[in-house]
Design an enzyme around this catalytic site. Structure first.
Site, PDB file in Angstrom:
ATOM      1  N   LEU A 259       0.822  -1.201   0.000  1.00 31.30           N
ATOM      2  CA  LEU A 259       0.000   0.000   0.000  1.00 31.30           C
ATOM      3  C   LEU A 259       0.860   1.257   0.000  1.00 31.30           C
ATOM      4  CD1 LEU A 259      -2.489  -1.483   2.578  1.00 31.30           C
ATOM      5  CD2 LEU A 259      -2.949  -1.109   0.158  1.00 31.30           C
ATOM      6  N   PRO A 260       0.294   2.397  -0.440  1.00 26.86           N
ATOM      7  CA  PRO A 260       1.129   3.568  -0.716  1.00 26.86           C
ATOM      8  C   PRO A 260       1.505   4.442   0.469  1.00 26.86           C
ATOM      9  CG  PRO A 260      -1.129   3.983  -1.386  1.00 26.86           C
ATOM     10  CD  PRO A 260      -1.067   2.556  -0.978  1.00 26.86           C
TER      11      PRO A 260
ATOM     12  N   THR B 260       5.990   0.539   2.601  1.00 28.62           N
ATOM     13  CA  THR B 260       7.009   1.303   3.321  1.00 28.62           C
ATOM     14  C   THR B 260       6.315   2.202   4.336  1.00 28.62           C
ATOM     15  OG1 THR B 260       8.503   1.303   1.432  1.00 28.62           O
ATOM     16  CG2 THR B 260       8.902   2.948   3.137  1.00 28.62           C
TER      17      THR B 260
ATOM     18  N   LYS C 224      14.359  -0.005   5.513  1.00 30.38           N
ATOM     19  CA  LYS C 224      13.912   0.549   4.224  1.00 30.38           C
ATOM     20  C   LYS C 224      14.079   2.067   4.203  1.00 30.38           C
ATOM     21  CE  LYS C 224      12.026   1.034   0.206  1.00 30.38           C
ATOM     22  NZ  LYS C 224      10.692   0.601  -0.172  1.00 30.38           N
TER      23      LYS C 224
ATOM     24  N   LYS D 289       7.462  10.763   0.284  1.00 27.61           N
ATOM     25  CA  LYS D 289       6.890  10.126   1.484  1.00 27.61           C
ATOM     26  C   LYS D 289       7.985   9.482   2.320  1.00 27.61           C
ATOM     27  CE  LYS D 289       5.797   5.984   1.565  1.00 27.61           C
ATOM     28  NZ  LYS D 289       5.317   4.611   1.359  1.00 27.61           N
TER      29      LYS D 289
END
Length: 419
Positions: A165-166, A194, A284, A367
């Site tokens: 998912l974003p 992430t 990450k 993001k």
């Protein structure tokens, strides 16, 4: 707030210390998990007594489960779609899906139901068409693939659910909806999104507090589901090739071991980091900080070289044979006309050769940089702050959906190679 999680203790499978049930069987071949010291060990013998085993074995990518796992996948964007396709390739080509083909159902019910091996969901109406068009183009058999009509359907039918998912906000919303269900049959959630580490731990707490449906055929014998975070590196190219690297954060070795055979259908390397949920997301964010800074550095150097009369392709050859070499220079070069296929010599399909379309969108890079700056809290990441400003400016000019390597064109005015 930092949420600590206890590791699995002997014969316990979640941090609330729910004991494993031990079903009775009467056949002569047995397999069970020994979880002492948090390590899952598969044992088999031809004459073990029923009281000494916990469930039958199904071998999936070298790991034994009580049954063939039904896979659910939520989030079919630029990364999620090729990841799902590689799962379907695995089912077509043998492995866990050998002997069982994949069945397609637009409603998520016709002919599929609990017999389907893969169930997917995306809030976008066009995702289903993209999945089927991609599978048709690759010649994949999709007779056991179900496109779910809701998130509830996914958790009612899947043993393992993968989410891609974003944003942290979308992850929280999706997990809230999936867990607001009295018929959750998913015992393992693998989040490849992430997020910041705190978000991962918050979601893990909610997952661990949920209750599995009594009718669940869980791959892990527990009354509560388990969550691991496994964000990825490699971008769209590696997602399509099935060569992603996963950074796996889990609260126990058994949870990590249960996730690895599923992840291996989509990637070539799985690195377990830390010993808790959230460690994968931490790794990450650190990796993408390096990526953001290195792309800006390569772009700046190539633009300087052009001003000094050097061709971007020749300078890239120098950098890639020298100490400046990095992924942004040798695999994902930001200068148009530079990156070529190593075998054919033709222009490679990287965003810089495609007007900066596709790839890793600026909004996603922003993001990740913002999350890194937020978790640092004390403003101690000067390069991350500079990178954030560079990519914000780039997005304001070309739009947030262009690839982040467009910083070469927007900020530095680079030209690239035009034959």
């Amino acid at each position: 707030e930092h949420h600590s999680h206890e590791p699995y203790n002997s014969m316990m499978v979640n941090h609330t210390h729910t004991h494993m049930s031990v079903p009775k069987h009467t056949t002569s071949t047995w397999c069970f998990f020994s979880i002492s010291r948090g390590l899952s060990t598969t044992l088999a013998a031809s004459s073990m007594s029923p009281s000494s085993c916990s469930f039958r074995s199904y071998s999936y990518q070298g790991l034994s489960f009580m049954k063939k796992p039904h896979i659910g996948f939520v989030g079919l964007g630029a990364m999620g779609l090729p990841m799902l396709v590689n799962i379907l390739k695995h089912h077509n080509g043998g492995g866990a899906g050998a002997g069982g083909q994949v069945q397609s159902s637009s409603s998520g019910a016709a002919g599929g139901g609990n017999n389907a091996h893969v169930t997917a969901f995306d809030s976008s109406d066009v995702a289903q068409k993209k999945v089927h068009a991609t599978c048709q183009g690759l010649g994949l058999d999709v007779r056991n693939f179900t496109f779910a009509s809701s998130l509830n359907q996914v958790v009612r039918t899947s043993d393992v659910v993968i989410t891609m998912l974003p944003s942290p906000e979308s992850c929280k919303a999706v997990y809230d909806e999936m867990l607001n269900n009295e018929d959750v049959k998913t015992s393992l959630f693998i989040d490849c999104s992430t997020n910041d580490p705190n978000t991962a731990r918050q979601i893990a707490d909610k997952v661990n507090q949920a209750k599995l449906a009594p009718t669940s055929n869980a791959i892990l014998e527990a009354s509560n589901p388990v969550y691991v975070d496994a964000p990825v590196s490699g971008g769209v190219t590696a997602a399509a090739a099935g060569t992603l690297t996963f950074m796996l954060g889990a609260d126990s070795e058994i949870a990590a071991k249960a996730a690895k055979p599923v992840l291996s259908t989509m990637g070539s390397r799985i690195i377990t980091v830390g010993n808790t949920v959230g460690a994968g997301c931490a790794a990450k964010l650190c990796n993408n900080l390096v990526l953001a800074v290195s792309m800006a550095g390569v772009s700046e150097a190539l633009a300087l070289g052009e001003r000094l009369g050097l061709r971007a392709d020749e300078l890239s050859d120098v950098i890639n044979a020298s100490s400046g070499r990095c992924w942004s220079s040798d695999t994902y070069n930001p200068a148009p006309g530079v990156q070529r296929d190593a075998n054919s010599g033709e222009l490679a399909g990287v965003p810089s050769n495609l007007a900066y379309d596709g790839g890793f969108a600026l909004r996603l890079m922003l993001k990740d940089i913002r999350l890194a700056n937020e978790v640092a809290e004390d403003g101690s990441l000067p390069m991350a702050h500079v990178a954030e400003k560079l990519y914000e400016h780039t997005a304001s000019i070309v739009g947030e959906n262009k690839d982040f390597s467009s910083v070469f064109d927007v900020v530095y005015g680079g030209a690239g190679v035009k034959e």
